[in-house]
Design an enzyme around this catalytic site. Structure first.
Site, short mmCIF file in Angstrom:
data_model
loop_
_atom_site.label_atom_id
_atom_site.label_comp_id
_atom_site.label_asym_id
_atom_site.label_seq_id
_atom_site.Cartn_x
_atom_site.Cartn_y
_atom_site.Cartn_z
N GLY A 238 -58.96 3.96 -33.90
CA GLY A 238 -58.12 3.99 -32.71
C GLY A 238 -58.65 4.73 -31.51
N GLU A 287 -61.93 5.34 -39.38
CA GLU A 287 -62.17 3.90 -39.30
C GLU A 287 -62.30 3.44 -37.84
OE1 GLU A 287 -58.54 2.55 -41.04
OE2 GLU A 287 -58.93 3.50 -42.95
N GLY A 289 -63.55 1.37 -34.69
CA GLY A 289 -64.20 0.10 -34.39
C GLY A 289 -64.66 0.12 -32.95
N ARG A 290 -63.67 0.05 -32.05
CA ARG A 290 -63.95 -0.03 -30.61
C ARG A 290 -64.84 1.10 -30.11
NH1 ARG A 290 -59.96 -2.41 -27.28
NH2 ARG A 290 -58.50 -1.84 -28.92
N ARG A 326 -59.71 -11.19 -24.54
CA ARG A 326 -58.94 -9.97 -24.28
C ARG A 326 -58.15 -10.00 -22.96
NH1 ARG A 326 -60.43 -5.35 -23.92
NH2 ARG A 326 -58.86 -4.44 -25.28
N TYR A 330 -54.33 -9.65 -23.70
CA TYR A 330 -53.76 -8.31 -23.49
C TYR A 330 -53.72 -7.90 -22.02
CZ TYR A 330 -55.69 -7.99 -28.28
OH TYR A 330 -56.06 -8.22 -29.57
N CYS A 357 -58.89 -25.32 -19.52
CA CYS A 357 -57.70 -25.85 -18.84
C CYS A 357 -56.45 -25.05 -19.18
CB CYS A 357 -57.53 -27.31 -19.22
SG CYS A 357 -59.00 -28.22 -18.82
N TYR A 386 -64.13 -6.58 -30.17
CA TYR A 386 -63.10 -7.62 -30.09
C TYR A 386 -63.47 -8.68 -29.04
CZ TYR A 386 -60.86 -3.88 -32.68
OH TYR A 386 -60.61 -2.90 -33.60
N1 LLP Z 1 -58.11 0.76 -39.00
C1 LLP Z 1 -57.10 -0.13 -39.04
C2 LLP Z 1 -56.20 -0.12 -40.20
C3 LLP Z 1 -56.90 -1.04 -37.98
O1 LLP Z 1 -55.88 -1.89 -38.02
C4 LLP Z 1 -57.77 -1.03 -36.87
C5 LLP Z 1 -57.62 -1.96 -35.74
C6 LLP Z 1 -58.83 -0.11 -36.88
C7 LLP Z 1 -58.96 0.78 -37.95
C8 LLP Z 1 -59.82 -0.02 -35.76
O2 LLP Z 1 -59.24 0.31 -34.55
P1 LLP Z 1 -60.17 0.72 -33.32
O3 LLP Z 1 -60.93 1.98 -33.70
O4 LLP Z 1 -61.10 -0.41 -33.04
O5 LLP Z 1 -59.23 0.95 -32.22
N2 LLP Z 1 -58.07 -6.95 -30.71
C9 LLP Z 1 -57.52 -5.74 -30.12
C10 LLP Z 1 -57.62 -4.56 -31.06
C11 LLP Z 1 -56.98 -4.80 -32.41
C12 LLP Z 1 -57.08 -3.59 -33.33
C13 LLP Z 1 -56.61 -3.91 -34.70
N3 LLP Z 1 -56.74 -2.86 -35.66
C14 LLP Z 1 -58.21 -5.50 -28.78
O6 LLP Z 1 -59.03 -6.31 -28.37
O7 LLP Z 1 -57.91 -4.52 -28.09
#
Ligand code: LLP
Length: 434
Positions: A238, A287, A289-290, A326, A330, A357, A386
């Site tokens: 997150g 965990e 990601g982003r 995105r 969003y 389109c 993403y």
């Molecule tokens: N752990 C769990 C259980 C999650 O559901 C997620 C993301 C993460 C870790 C990783 O979150 P991050 O560190 O990337 O914020 N498609 C959306 C984001 C969806 C996130 C879903 N879950 C976007 O483009 O903003």
């Protein structure tokens, strides 16, 4: 923060001119910087050094094999959400024993596959799932490692579509019920209660929601860890990134206009959370990601037309919502810069749109952009997370090519998808054939 910079007037990724990549590989083109990926991973790793920890990269953000290998070479594990993702980990040379498996809908087949591969833990999202995991593990004569995902009911203050830690969301087990669920889980003989997990949302630009959530669950974690001899506590992902460095604001409502400054650095995150977590004596998983991949990637696109309607200046590019959804999904903000900078400071308020389109097929609205014309190239920044993973074949458009840059080297890590591949497995039933 990232390795996309102008050298003279040309945008570079590390030591490679992006224009040279476009000439060779065409557009739309995703370009990733290996140094940015490693740098972000290591910054987080170092910030958490006082803790026994494991970074499980949330590969849903970007699962290209080259990105994955970069991170597994650094010792990273993975947060997976499907059998497909776990198979990708293995294909990319990652270690399933460093993987956690999240998601509210794990099928029996997925559970069986993950058990056979020896994953580190299932992050369990319901009691029914617990029973199912126990059943599958029994059939395989194994003990399944599990952690229950606590929903702490804390508002992460982020976009509604990526908030996960409140009772409005489908995720996890309500805070008040967790203790009872562990008690029942402890009676299931094919489970090993290995830890506990939470994740409150994505693109958090402030440390407070993390702090609040950890503070709230800490007494419960301490109690349960002792009772069931937990090995780990996963605090989820997150961590937010900067989508618009020009805006100086503490406002995390990035989907409304633009995003906030880098308020949430790994150092700030760790400074708040490490002292709270250290006394637990548990292994801490995160965990992200982003945070790791978001600013490590750009999407490069070619201007096809510039069109002025009664009201607006439309810059029509060859990338579309099928490449990067995105903004459409969003209303997210991505900085847009030209590959070749010109000296003029003049800007034109423009809508940058794709060829699909749908009116939702846009990357920016009323954005001050330098004057561009047909054949110019633009880069959408912070598209590493993403981006490609959410691509589709809508309008029968093949997916973009992907490049990984490492210093002065560049490799095509996924070719552009030939359009024939899109329908290659479709068939026409006999009764339609004349
Ligand atoms: N752990 C769990 C259980 C999650 O559901 C997620 C993301 C993460 C870790 C990783 O979150 P991050 O560190 O990337 O914020 N498609 C959306 C984001 C969806 C996130 C879903 N879950 C976007 O483009 O903003």
């Amino acid at each position: 923060m990232h390795d996309f910079h102008y050298v003279g007037n040309k945008l570079n990724c590390e030591l490679v001119s992006v224009e040279s990549l476009v000439k060779k590989f065409g557009t739309p083109l995703y370009v990733y910087s290996q140094h940015t990926l490693s740098d972000h991973f290591q910054k987080l790793d170092q910030a958490l050094a006082p803790l026994d920890h494991l970074i499980c990269y949330a590969m849903k953000a970007n699962s290209n094999a080259a990105v994955m290998r970069t991170l597994s070479n650094l010792g990273g594990g993975f947060d997976v959400v499907s059998e497909g993702e776990l198979r990708r980990v293995i294909a990319a040379g990652g270690d399933p024993r460093k993987c956690v498996f999240a998601g509210v809908g794990k099928t029996e087949q997925e559970i069986e596959f993950a058990l056979r591969k020896g994953i580190y833990s299932f992050n369990v999202e319901s009691e029914a799932e617990l029973l199912r995991i126990n059943k599958v593990a029994g059939r395989l004569n194994k003990k399944a490692p599990i952690a229950i995902r606590v929903n702490p009911n804390v508002d992460a203050g982020t976009h509604a579509k990526i908030t996960t830690g409140t009772y409005e969301n489908k995720f996890g087990i309500a805070f008040e019920q967790v203790e009872g669920v562990y008690a029942r889980a402890s009676k299931l003989k094919n489970l090993r209660l290995r830890g506990i997990q939470m994740h409150i949302g994505s693109q958090l630009t402030q440390v407070q929601p993390f702090e609040l959530a950890v503070k709230k669950v800490l007494p419960l974690v301490t109690k349960l860890a002792k009772k069931y001899k937990f090995e780990f506590f996963s605090i989820g992902g997150g961590l937010g990134i900067v989508y618009n460095p020009a805006l100086e604001s503490g406002d995390s409502a990035w989907w409304k206009s633009a995003s906030a400054k880098p308020i949430l650095t790994p150092a700030r995150y760790a400074e708040t959370l490490v002292p709270m977590l250290q006394p637990l004596g548990l292994r801490i998983l995160i965990e992200p990601g982003r945070f790791i991949v978001g600013n490590a990637g750009i999407l490069v696109t070619r201007v096809e037309y510039v069109k002025r309607t009664g009201k607006k200046n439309f810059v029509i590019v060859d990338a579309a919502m099928n490449d990067l959804i995105r903004p459409a999904f969003y209303d997210s903000y991505h900085q847009i810069v030209p590959l070749t900078r010109n000296s003029s400071k003049a800007t034109v308020s423009s809508d940058v749109v794709g060829p699909i389109c749908e009116s939702g097929d846009y990357f920016a609205k009323d954005r001050p952009l330098p004057k561009v014309g047909e054949g110019d190239f633009l880069a959408l920044l912070s598209a590493g997370a993403y981006g490609f993973v959410m691509a589709s074949n809508y309008n029968s458009r093949g997916t973009a090519a992907e490049i990984l840059v490492n210093k002065n080297q560049a490799a095509l890590v996924r070719p552009r998808q030939p359009v024939e591949e899109i329908w290659a497995t479709e068939s026409i039933p006999a009764w339609l054939k004349k």
